[in-house]
Design a protein around this motif. Sequence first.
Motif: not given
Ligand SMILES: C[S@@+](CC[C@H](N)C(=O)[O-])C[C@H]1O[C@@H](n2cnc3c(N)ncnc32)[C@H](O)[C@@H]1O
Length: 249
Positions: A17, A103-105, A126-129, A132-133, A159, A162, A177, A182-183
């Motif tokens: 993370d 936000g499954c990462g 997820d949006v795959w930022n 964030d990961l 996806g 929001q 989780s 992150n938003i």
């Molecule tokens: C710190 S990572 C956690 C990933 C995973 N949930 C885990 O616990 O390992 C945060 C995740 O939130 C995703 N994310 C951030 N903003 C998002 C949004 N608006 N919609 C969906 N995913 C989002 C990021 O792309 C990233 O994969």
Amino acid sequence: MAAVAATASGSPDYGLDAPRIVHSMFSRAAWIIAIALVLYFVNRSEYPGPAARMCGVLALIGLFFLAIGVDMVWSSRVAKLRLRDQLLDSLALRGDERILDVGCGRGLLAIGAAKRLKNGKVIGIDVWNPLDLSGNTPDAAKANVKMEGVADKVRIENGDAQKLVYPDNHYDVVVSSLVLHNIPEQDARAQAVREMVRVLKPGGKLAIFDLFRTGEYAEVLRASGAKDVELSKTSFFWCVPGRSLTARK
Ligand SMILES: C[S@@+](CC[C@H](N)C(=O)[O-])C[C@H]1O[C@@H](n2cnc3c(N)ncnc32)[C@H](O)[C@@H]1O
């Protein structure tokens, strides 16, 4: 997007993370300790006492950054797996649920949930930022799904939290989780929480773990009509406050 079909060999990697922050903590630590040593060796013959004291102070600052970096790696690699298990335990799944991981990462919660299902299904979006990961891509998530042998139960899709594309009252369980903080905008976070409630079936369960603003999400949940909204005690993984939040629609 189709689910990945076969089981692959190897170990799953759920990523680190906030990789840029972790990297910056280690590089600050390395630079400060290096500067401390250089200053000490340059000055020690002429000013041994001050050189040792300055080196000690700088080394302590360097160790402080090192400790934050180590804590963040430990939180991602060890504590997050325990948090996942606690969050999923709290849901007491029957095994036939339709579950959404927002936000499954790289699939940590989606895969953990799928392992507890018999004939249920999990969708991870997820949006795959990448900030964030580490290694945050749909392919990395699908590779983990394959390695964990749950390809028949998990689908990974693009996806945005929001704007969930699913109909109202569609999922038995929604999990998320470390996503909402992150938003950046409060309205957008609230919108994401409302979307989670919208797609839940009446009686469906919600479980969130996040950092910083969990009280804010609890307020939004109550205002959206969610019941049994409960916040856990505060933990300090990643060196910042975090709490789990459970509720029912
Ligand atoms: C710190 S990572 C956690 C990933 C995973 N949930 C885990 O616990 O390992 C945060 C995740 O939130 C995703 N994310 C951030 N903003 C998002 C949004 N608006 N919609 C969906 N995913 C989002 C990021 O792309 C990233 O994969």
